[in-house]
Structures are given as C-alpha cells and as structure tokens.
Design a protein around this motif. Structure first.
Motif, PDB file in Angstrom:
ATOM      1  N   TYR A  11      -7.083  12.795  -2.926  1.00 26.25           N
ATOM      2  CA  TYR A  11      -7.299  11.998  -1.756  1.00 26.25           C
ATOM      3  C   TYR A  11      -6.275  12.482  -0.731  1.00 26.25           C
ATOM      4  N   HIS A  12      -6.961  12.891   0.648  1.00 22.55           N
ATOM      5  CA  HIS A  12      -6.106  13.590   1.637  1.00 22.55           C
ATOM      6  C   HIS A  12      -6.101  12.400   2.756  1.00 22.55           C
ATOM      7  N   GLY A  13      -6.998  11.454   2.716  1.00 18.88           N
ATOM      8  CA  GLY A  13      -7.358  10.633   4.157  1.00 18.88           C
ATOM      9  C   GLY A  13      -8.654  10.389   4.340  1.00 18.88           C
ATOM     10  N   ASP A  14      -8.960   9.818   5.331  1.00 16.25           N
ATOM     11  CA  ASP A  14     -10.391   9.440   5.629  1.00 16.25           C
ATOM     12  C   ASP A  14     -10.672  10.032   7.004  1.00 16.25           C
ATOM     13  N   ASN A  54      -0.309   8.960  11.247  1.00  8.71           N
ATOM     14  CA  ASN A  54      -0.777   8.608   9.873  1.00  8.71           C
ATOM     15  C   ASN A  54      -0.877   9.686   8.961  1.00  8.71           C
ATOM     16  N   GLY A  55      -1.159   9.271   7.844  1.00 12.61           N
ATOM     17  CA  GLY A  55      -1.122  10.554   6.880  1.00 12.61           C
ATOM     18  C   GLY A  55      -2.455  11.267   6.828  1.00 12.61           C
ATOM     19  N   SER A  56      -3.442  10.687   7.282  1.00 13.08           N
ATOM     20  CA  SER A  56      -4.601  11.308   7.525  1.00 13.08           C
ATOM     21  C   SER A  56      -4.669  12.435   8.668  1.00 13.08           C
ATOM     22  N   THR A  57      -4.013  12.097   9.813  1.00 11.16           N
ATOM     23  CA  THR A  57      -3.805  13.159  10.943  1.00 11.16           C
ATOM     24  C   THR A  57      -2.762  14.022  10.599  1.00 11.16           C
ATOM     25  N   PHE A  81       1.440  21.089   0.971  1.00  7.94           N
ATOM     26  CA  PHE A  81       1.762  19.768   0.083  1.00  7.94           C
ATOM     27  C   PHE A  81       1.394  18.565   0.800  1.00  7.94           C
ATOM     28  N   ASP A  82       0.522  17.677   0.337  1.00 11.57           N
ATOM     29  CA  ASP A  82       0.152  16.193   1.299  1.00 11.57           C
ATOM     30  C   ASP A  82       1.280  15.421   0.315  1.00 11.57           C
ATOM     31  N   GLU A  83       2.337  15.257   0.793  1.00 13.21           N
ATOM     32  CA  GLU A  83       3.330  14.159   0.255  1.00 13.21           C
ATOM     33  C   GLU A  83       3.503  12.762   1.061  1.00 13.21           C
ATOM     34  N   VAL A  84       2.148  12.717   1.547  1.00 11.91           N
ATOM     35  CA  VAL A  84       2.186  11.352   2.311  1.00 11.91           C
ATOM     36  C   VAL A  84       2.362  10.177   1.156  1.00 11.91           C
ATOM     37  N   MET A  85       1.927  10.215   0.209  1.00 13.41           N
ATOM     38  CA  MET A  85       2.411   9.151  -0.917  1.00 13.41           C
ATOM     39  C   MET A  85       3.760   9.505  -1.613  1.00 13.41           C
ATOM     40  N   THR A  86       3.933  10.851  -1.931  1.00 10.29           N
ATOM     41  CA  THR A  86       5.108  11.123  -2.899  1.00 10.29           C
ATOM     42  C   THR A  86       6.401  11.210  -2.189  1.00 10.29           C
ATOM     43  N   TRP A 125       0.717  -1.169   0.216  1.00  9.22           N
ATOM     44  CA  TRP A 125      -0.133   0.016  -0.123  1.00  9.22           C
ATOM     45  C   TRP A 125       0.917   1.245  -0.043  1.00  9.22           C
ATOM     46  N   TRP A 126       1.803   1.169  -0.926  1.00  7.95           N
ATOM     47  CA  TRP A 126       2.670   2.507  -1.086  1.00  7.95           C
ATOM     48  C   TRP A 126       3.568   2.797   0.210  1.00  7.95           C
ATOM     49  N   VAL A 127       3.698   1.855   1.155  1.00  8.66           N
ATOM     50  CA  VAL A 127       4.593   2.617   2.167  1.00  8.66           C
ATOM     51  C   VAL A 127       6.138   2.027   2.245  1.00  8.66           C
TER      52      VAL A 127
HETATM   53  C1  LIG Z   1      -2.695   7.457   1.967  1.00 12.64           C
HETATM   54  C2  LIG Z   1      -2.744   8.806   1.903  1.00 12.64           C
HETATM   55  C3  LIG Z   1      -3.201   9.512   2.874  1.00 12.64           C
HETATM   56  C4  LIG Z   1      -3.476   9.073   4.139  1.00 12.64           C
HETATM   57  O1  LIG Z   1      -2.863   8.352   5.074  1.00 12.64           O
HETATM   58  P1  LIG Z   1      -3.360   7.173   6.030  1.00 12.64           P
HETATM   59  O2  LIG Z   1      -1.860   6.832   6.592  1.00 12.64           O
HETATM   60  O3  LIG Z   1      -3.667   6.122   5.328  1.00 12.64           O
HETATM   61  O4  LIG Z   1      -4.222   7.837   6.793  1.00 12.64           O
HETATM   62  C5  LIG Z   1      -3.334  11.086   2.625  1.00 12.64           C
HETATM   63  N1  LIG Z   1      -3.153  11.540   1.653  1.00 12.64           N
HETATM   64  C6  LIG Z   1      -2.320  10.801   0.635  1.00 12.64           C
HETATM   65  C7  LIG Z   1      -1.806  11.689  -0.668  1.00 12.64           C
HETATM   66  C8  LIG Z   1      -2.229   9.474   0.537  1.00 12.64           C
HETATM   67  O5  LIG Z   1      -1.706   8.758  -0.313  1.00 12.64           O
END
Ligand SMILES: *Cc1c(COP(=O)(O)O)cnc(C)c1O
Length: 431
Positions: A143-146, A110-113, A236-241, A51-53
C-alpha cells in the motif's frame, strides 16, 4: 444520538467508509497523552496511534509550543522562490538522521504525495538522462497511498477496482516467506536486468495496510542489491515504518543497503500536522539541473513546506533526540515480546509477529474454520466484533480483517500497555 453525530451524518463523508452499513462515528472531543475522550467523558487508550501517526502522545506541550510560536513567527508563505528557517532546519536535521547520501528534501502534504513525488522523480531522472525507463517493480500486498501513481504501484483489488484500467503497468514480486525468497530474487534479477525499470518500490520490513506483514532485513538487503546492480532506483516507502515504529528511527537503519529515495509522513509531525517528505541524493537532484526549465521537477503544492508543519516536525525530532523516548521504545519492544509469548497459548492465534513497537497476529476465522494466512481479509466480521469489544472496554484498536495489531504512541506506560493486553486477551478468551 448526539448533535455532533447527527450533524456529522448530515454533512460529512468519511474515509474508507461504507456509510450505508457503518455504525456511528466515535465522537471524540478531547485527546491527551495516550487517551481519547468521547462526549460522555469516557476514555479510550489510543492503541492505534490515531491511524499509525501519533508518536509521543496527544497534546504534547513541546509540540504545542512549537506550533503556537511558529504561528506567531511565519504562519505560511509561498515556497517557490522563497524559503523559511523551519523548512531549512527540518531538511538539514532529516538528512542528518539518514545515511550520508540523502542530501535533498522535497516537501509535500501526506504519504501519498511523498510517494507520488518519488515515482515522478524516478521517471524524470531517466527521462532527463535520455533513457526510456518507466516501469516499476513493487511487491504484492503493498500500500503506497490513494493517488493514481501510488495506487498504480500498490496492491490491485477491491480497494481500487474502478480505477484499475487507468493505472500504469507495474510488475509485482510475491511477498517473501522462507520458502520463496530465492525464487523472488531470481525473478527480480530477470525483470530488473531488462533495462526497462525506472525503480523498485517497497514498504521496508513491514507492509502496513496489508495487515502488518513482516519480512527480514536480510531479504530486503538482497533485493535492494539486485536492483542497484542493474541501476534501478530504489524507493523505500517509510510513511508507516518511519519514526521509531520498527524500534529504530527508520526501517532502513536495520539494513546494510540503503535506497535512493525515502518517502516520509505519518510519524514525521508527531501525528499532529499534515506533511510529507521525499528525500533523495545529490546524484538524483543533479539530473534535474540545466538551462531548460523543463528539466526541473515542475511539481508543487499550495501548502508545500508549511512552516507550522515544519516547526512541529522539528519539535518531533527534538523528542526523538531525548534518551527517554528510546528507553520507552525499547521497553515497548520488550512488552511486545512478552505479549507475543502469551498469545502463543491460543491455538487459533496464528502468525504472531513483531517488528519493534508493532505486534500483530491473526485470529482464525471461526465462521469458515480457516486461518487466512498472510493477507488480511478485509471484510471479515471479526474485525467489527473485535473493534466494538475493545471500544466498550476503553481501548481503540482497528483490526485489519482478522489481523489484530498494537501500535500505540511511544509515551504509553507499562500499566496502559497492560490494559490493552488485558482487553485483547479477554477478547480471545471470549471466542
Ligand atoms: C498511510 C500510508 C501511505 C499514504 O499516506 P497518506 O498520508 O494516508 O496519504 C503511503 N504508504 C504507506 C506505507 C502508508 O502506510
């Protein structure tokens, strides 16, 4: 059915899963390097990087050592009113890898927080300065999280329809293509000059969950410049990038104009521990200082700056500071380029795109005869067929609708990458 699966079905509720129609989960009992192993001993190349981690492969000894040493040193402590060496080391090193104005690190899980905190900081920044700016501008498909704030700035639709009436209002820009960039920038100019906006939030260069949709650093620079001209904070949401995916440590390393906030998670801990960071500048931080407690960011999590997660994130940075990691990332970029060429021979393969180590393309939906260009159609059955085809042949890839993409850990060898490629080509030839 194995005991593991039957017990799982009795008690476990999985993410993003319709349990009524979903097949059995893959029972993974061992993970090592780029491979996952199921109960029968069958191996799968983790071409999805879990899952891209995952950054450096599973069970990396350097990561494991950092984890166990940290457990013996400080396992976990409260982070309000206390600190510990690994949080400080991580904060210092992360700021060292980011542009100079990034000076303050807030920890979460996590990314959402990490995103949620950036949104809250942006809103409270203006609040503390006595200005009423609460609106956000985002991009369609993002997509920025849940969590609720993160959902409120993300793509609206079937993933979050039941909650939509509870979201705060957000304005969305179209996804950039060559023909609409000027119009998008003009619209951003009009919206952001209104003075109502707290911030602009973007997935820089690649929208992950939308189906690895990519746009240029030049466009991103121009959009960031519009926001900054009007004093709108840029997130910048760089959670994935983040962490090598785009061929550099961060997406923003491809850009001239840098954001005010960056949200990090996923690759931050090599894909091993849950940790999120929201990094910002002293300018933002200083707006939270004052005699009144209410001016502070009154936000926190029980596991804020968990020392084991911080130690693992530091060990992950050690590996990114090795020349060898970048040699392998550069090699992956080349393999992707060659593979992209080979994919262009299929006339039903559309929108082949690459950003560094991520390669994605769309398969024309043969049932409707139309290529769903751009957005992934999540309910496309191609996804299930492809997923099962790859699994049977020992490769774990999770297509997003009709978008197939490769995004493996950076330790993958040329031979292992070749195997992933071979299986994808075999699938395409079977269509
Ligand atoms: C996965 C993702 C999130 C959310 O991260 P989680 O750790 O799953 O909560 C937020 N932004 C981007 C761009 C993501 O790819």
């Amino acid at each position: 059915m194995s005991q593991l699966i039957s017990k799982d079905q009795k008690h476990v509720w999985h993410p993003f899963t319709q349990h009524h129609t979903a097949g059995d989960p893959l029972p993974i009992v061992k993970a090592e390097g780029v491979y996952l192993y199921d109960e029968t001993g069958k191996s799968y190349i983790d071409a999805n990087a879990s899952w891209w981690v995952n950054t450096h492969g599973h069970g990396h000894p350097h990561i494991g050592k950092a984890m166990s040493e940290q457990f013996q040193t400080v396992d976990h402590i409260v982070f309000a009113g206390a600190t510990h060496p690994k949080a400080v080391e991580l904060a210092e090193r992360i700021c060292g890898h980011l542009p100079d104005h990034f000076q303050k690190v807030f920890f979460s899980d996590n990314g959402s927080t990490a995103v949620e905190i950036a949104l809250k900081m942006a809103i409270q920044y203006w609040h503390n300065k006595g200005e009423h700016k609460q609106r956000f501008l985002a991009m369609h498909g993002s997509y920025h999280g849940d969590t609720f704030g993160a959902m409120s700035v993300g793509q609206r639709g079937y993933f979050n329809a039941p909650f939509e009436p509870l979201f705060f209002d957000t304005d969305y820009l179209d996804f950039p293509t060559e023909s609409n960039e000027v119009a998008i920038l003009e619209r951003a100019e009009i919206l952001l000059s209104s003075g109502d906006f707290a911030g602009l939030i973007l997935e820089p260069l690649v929208q992950g969950a939308a189906g690895m949709r990519m746009y240029s650093a030049e466009f991103l620079d121009r959009l960031t410049a519009v926001a900054q001209k009007h004093d709108v904070l840029v997130i910048f949401d760089e959670v994935m990038t983040g962490f090598g995916k785009t061929g550099k440590l961060f997406s923003m390393d491809h850009c001239q104009n840098k954001p005010d906030f960056v949200a990090l998670s996923k690759g931050l801990t090599a894909g091993v521990m849950a940790l999120g960071l929201t990094v910002t500048s002293n300018k933002i931080y200083e707006a939270f200082l004052g005699e009144e407690t209410t001016k502070a960011l009154l936000h926190g999590h029980s596991f804020t700056a968990n020392p084991i997660a911080c130690a693992v994130a530091c060990a992950n940075l050690d590996l990114f500071e090795h020349e060898e990691t970048w040699q392998n990332i550069d090699a992956m970029v080349d393999w992707n380029q060659t593979f992209a060429q080979e994919l262009s021979q299929f006339d039903f393969v559309a929108n082949i795109r690459q950003q560094g180590t991520i390669l994605a393309f769309e398969v024309q939906d043969t049932s409707t005869g139309s290529a769903s260009v751009g957005e992934a159609s999540y309910f496309s059955d191609l996804k299930t067929r492809a997923y099962e085809f790859f699994l049977e042949r020992g490769v774990l890839l999770r297509p997003l609708g009709n978008v197939i993409f490769v995004n493996p850990p950076f330790c993958i060898t040329e031979e292992e990458y070749g195997r992933v490629k071979e299986v994808i080509l075999e699938f395409l030839k079977s269509l």
